[in-house]
Design an enzyme around this catalytic site. Sequence first.
Site, PDB file in Angstrom:
ATOM      1  N   LYS A 162       3.237  -4.137   6.052  1.00 17.58           N
ATOM      2  CA  LYS A 162       3.437  -4.158   4.593  1.00 17.58           C
ATOM      3  C   LYS A 162       4.922  -3.970   4.237  1.00 17.58           C
ATOM      4  O   LYS A 162       5.416  -4.578   3.283  1.00 17.58           O
ATOM      5  CB  LYS A 162       2.574  -3.077   3.929  1.00 17.58           C
ATOM      6  CG  LYS A 162       1.093  -3.385   3.990  1.00 17.58           C
ATOM      7  CD  LYS A 162       0.780  -4.649   3.201  1.00 17.58           C
ATOM      8  CE  LYS A 162      -0.681  -5.002   3.161  1.00 17.58           C
ATOM      9  NZ  LYS A 162      -0.939  -6.274   2.454  1.00 17.58           N
TER      10      LYS A 162
ATOM     11  N   HIS B  35     -12.928   2.650   3.782  1.00 18.24           N
ATOM     12  CA  HIS B  35     -12.147   3.759   3.241  1.00 18.24           C
ATOM     13  C   HIS B  35     -13.089   4.887   2.820  1.00 18.24           C
ATOM     14  O   HIS B  35     -14.313   4.733   2.872  1.00 18.24           O
ATOM     15  CB  HIS B  35     -11.306   3.277   2.053  1.00 18.24           C
ATOM     16  CG  HIS B  35     -10.184   2.375   2.461  1.00 18.24           C
ATOM     17  ND1 HIS B  35     -10.245   1.011   2.331  1.00 18.24           N
ATOM     18  CD2 HIS B  35      -8.982   2.642   3.023  1.00 18.24           C
ATOM     19  CE1 HIS B  35      -9.129   0.479   2.790  1.00 18.24           C
ATOM     20  NE2 HIS B  35      -8.336   1.437   3.219  1.00 18.24           N
TER      21      HIS B  35
ATOM     22  N   SER C 172       0.847  -1.189   0.000  1.00 15.80           N
ATOM     23  CA  SER C 172       0.000   0.000   0.000  1.00 15.80           C
ATOM     24  C   SER C 172       0.887   1.245   0.000  1.00 15.80           C
ATOM     25  O   SER C 172       2.016   1.219   0.500  1.00 15.80           O
ATOM     26  CB  SER C 172      -0.840  -0.018   1.270  1.00 15.80           C
ATOM     27  OG  SER C 172      -1.291   1.270   1.591  1.00 15.80           O
ATOM     28  N   SER C 173       0.331   2.342  -0.502  1.00 19.86           N
ATOM     29  CA  SER C 173       1.108   3.590  -0.544  1.00 19.86           C
ATOM     30  C   SER C 173       1.378   4.140   0.860  1.00 19.86           C
ATOM     31  O   SER C 173       2.190   5.050   1.020  1.00 19.86           O
ATOM     32  CB  SER C 173       0.376   4.643  -1.381  1.00 19.86           C
ATOM     33  OG  SER C 173      -0.907   4.877  -0.849  1.00 19.86           O
ATOM     34  N   CYS C 174       0.725   3.569   1.878  1.00 23.62           N
ATOM     35  CA  CYS C 174       0.977   4.083   3.233  1.00 23.62           C
ATOM     36  C   CYS C 174       2.316   3.608   3.808  1.00 23.62           C
ATOM     37  O   CYS C 174       2.673   3.981   4.919  1.00 23.62           O
ATOM     38  CB  CYS C 174      -0.163   3.743   4.177  1.00 23.62           C
ATOM     39  SG  CYS C 174      -0.241   2.016   4.585  1.00 23.62           S
TER      40      CYS C 174
ATOM     41  N   TYR D 149      -0.284  -0.992  10.061  1.00 25.51           N
ATOM     42  CA  TYR D 149      -0.503  -1.623   8.758  1.00 25.51           C
ATOM     43  C   TYR D 149       0.727  -1.398   7.867  1.00 25.51           C
ATOM     44  O   TYR D 149       1.206  -2.308   7.198  1.00 25.51           O
ATOM     45  CB  TYR D 149      -1.742  -0.995   8.132  1.00 25.51           C
ATOM     46  CG  TYR D 149      -2.144  -1.532   6.786  1.00 25.51           C
ATOM     47  CD1 TYR D 149      -2.725  -2.789   6.667  1.00 25.51           C
ATOM     48  CD2 TYR D 149      -1.981  -0.774   5.626  1.00 25.51           C
ATOM     49  CE1 TYR D 149      -3.127  -3.272   5.422  1.00 25.51           C
ATOM     50  CE2 TYR D 149      -2.384  -1.238   4.394  1.00 25.51           C
ATOM     51  CZ  TYR D 149      -2.963  -2.495   4.302  1.00 25.51           C
ATOM     52  OH  TYR D 149      -3.353  -2.967   3.067  1.00 25.51           O
TER      53      TYR D 149
HETATM   54  O1  GFB Z   1      -9.723   6.226   2.886  1.00 29.53           O
HETATM   55  P1  GFB Z   1      -9.179   6.589   4.211  1.00 29.53           P
HETATM   56  O2  GFB Z   1      -9.883   6.017   5.396  1.00 29.53           O
HETATM   57  O3  GFB Z   1      -7.677   6.186   4.258  1.00 29.53           O
HETATM   58  O4  GFB Z   1      -9.252   8.188   4.394  1.00 29.53           O
HETATM   59  P2  GFB Z   1      -6.218   6.835   4.277  1.00 29.53           P
HETATM   60  C1  GFB Z   1      -8.782   9.057   3.408  1.00 29.53           C
HETATM   61  C2  GFB Z   1      -9.115  10.492   3.789  1.00 29.53           C
HETATM   62  O5  GFB Z   1     -10.533  10.678   3.695  1.00 29.53           O
HETATM   63  C3  GFB Z   1      -8.716  10.894   5.219  1.00 29.53           C
HETATM   64  C4  GFB Z   1     -11.002  11.315   4.863  1.00 29.53           C
HETATM   65  O6  GFB Z   1      -8.236  12.220   5.198  1.00 29.53           O
HETATM   66  C5  GFB Z   1     -10.067  10.831   5.951  1.00 29.53           C
HETATM   67  O7  GFB Z   1     -10.107  11.685   7.087  1.00 29.53           O
HETATM   68  N1  GFB Z   1     -12.422  11.007   5.060  1.00 29.53           N
HETATM   69  C6  GFB Z   1     -13.421  11.906   4.982  1.00 29.53           C
HETATM   70  C7  GFB Z   1     -12.959   9.807   5.377  1.00 29.53           C
HETATM   71  N2  GFB Z   1     -14.599  11.327   5.261  1.00 29.53           N
HETATM   72  C8  GFB Z   1     -14.345  10.030   5.518  1.00 29.53           C
HETATM   73  C9  GFB Z   1     -15.177   8.928   5.877  1.00 29.53           C
HETATM   74  O8  GFB Z   1     -16.386   9.037   6.038  1.00 29.53           O
HETATM   75  N3  GFB Z   1     -14.539   7.713   6.027  1.00 29.53           N
HETATM   76  C10 GFB Z   1     -13.200   7.556   5.870  1.00 29.53           C
HETATM   77  N4  GFB Z   1     -12.664   6.339   6.016  1.00 29.53           N
HETATM   78  N5  GFB Z   1     -12.385   8.604   5.553  1.00 29.53           N
HETATM   79  C11 GFB Z   1      -5.691   4.366   4.679  1.00 29.53           C
HETATM   80  C12 GFB Z   1      -4.825   3.622   5.628  1.00 29.53           C
HETATM   81  O9  GFB Z   1      -5.417   5.676   4.923  1.00 29.53           O
HETATM   82  O10 GFB Z   1      -5.404   4.113   3.331  1.00 29.53           O
HETATM   83  C13 GFB Z   1      -4.612   2.229   5.253  1.00 29.53           C
HETATM   84  O11 GFB Z   1      -5.353   3.775   6.920  1.00 29.53           O
HETATM   85  C14 GFB Z   1      -4.373   2.025   3.775  1.00 29.53           C
HETATM   86  O12 GFB Z   1      -3.518   1.764   5.974  1.00 29.53           O
HETATM   87  C15 GFB Z   1      -5.361   2.804   2.927  1.00 29.53           C
HETATM   88  O13 GFB Z   1      -3.076   2.399   3.418  1.00 29.53           O
HETATM   89  C16 GFB Z   1      -5.084   2.724   1.456  1.00 29.53           C
HETATM   90  O14 GFB Z   1      -5.787   7.115   2.882  1.00 29.53           O
HETATM   91  O15 GFB Z   1      -6.108   7.992   5.195  1.00 29.53           O
END
Ligand code: GFB
Length: 322
Positions: free
Chosen positions: A145, A184, A112-114, A141
């Site tokens: 990875k 996500h 993952s890009s993280c 995570y």
């Molecule tokens: O997709 P997401 O949960 O993953 O969140 P990450 C991306 C961005 O969307 C963050 C915002 O800035 C969140 O605060 N966001 C806004 C929301 N509204 C929402 C919502 O309702 N739900 C969620 N989930 N986010 C993950 C990693 O990070 O990316 C994993 O935690 C993995 O490890 C994955 O790498 C690809 O991009 O922040």
Amino acid sequence: MNDGFDLRGKRVFVAGHRGMVGSAIVRRLAREDCEIVTISREELDLLDQAGVRRFMADRRPDAVVLAAAKVGGILANDRFPVDFLQDNLIMQTNVIDSAFRAEVGKLLFLGSSCIYPKLAAQPIPEDALLTGPLEPTNEWYAIAKIAGLKLCQAYRRQHGVDYISAMPSNLYGPGDNFDLDSSHVIPALMRKAHEARLSGGSSLEVWGSGEPMREFLHVDDAADALIYLLKNYSGDSHVNVGTGEDITIAELARTIISVVGGDTHVSFDRTKPDGTPRKRMDVSRLFGKGWRPRISLRNGLAQTYEWFVRHVEKGHVRLGVA
Ligand code: GFB
């Protein structure tokens, strides 16, 4: 080492074939002249080392695509650090170690890009790995990875096997997890926009400031890139998989509302975390090998929304961590 891996007549084990990515890989592999091997979670728990060794010794695949993982969005990552670190470490180590014992010559590990530092220079090239501190919301995570890609490198060096790693950007598409606590951002905002439209155009609550930027890749494009790498790449370094383009979360929310319809406006819940400010990947290594994505974000969102509506109607939308 010859970069080409001919899939014709090969047995390919897809670990994690029921997840969003694994099922897209199975769909993509169906277009190749190969035998696809899968096994359900009920029949084989990938956390069970002895079981995985027995399965691999028995089925003896020629290649393995390791798409099984404990995955989730920003809050799930933050709340369940043991699950994200330990389950992923055990699962991936079981599969990689058992593949080697069963003399599997080719393996593709998905990360993952993280894995990259929180404040990496943009776009992020593969060699930014381990050059700075990780984003705290997903370091568990990310560390799992990083260990997985390093294990593949270690197997290449010590045993000369062709084990490679790919690091996709944020993925979305059919089969995603629409549970608001663990999903996500795309499935979360899609579901919230859908429910807002049905309830008569109230507001769509976006977590954080809306300012972070993310790079989104449709899972069918991701699967296509992964099979492309399986066939055409053999190298020590992991390879970034993405579009090379990113947008703000606020812009994403507006795009999702326009796809879903309804008179919904966006509000921001700043008590929720933003996570990494930006993680646009440098995809020149992948593009240099001749691969390009085909699905625009808007078309991909529209297609995913159609899938969501069809599955909500049938009561089939998966709620919960994959
Ligand atoms: O997709 P997401 O949960 O993953 O969140 P990450 C991306 C961005 O969307 C963050 C915002 O800035 C969140 O605060 N966001 C806004 C929301 N509204 C929402 C919502 O309702 N739900 C969620 N989930 N986010 C993950 C990693 O990070 O990316 C994993 O935690 C993995 O490890 C994955 O790498 C690809 O991009 O922040």
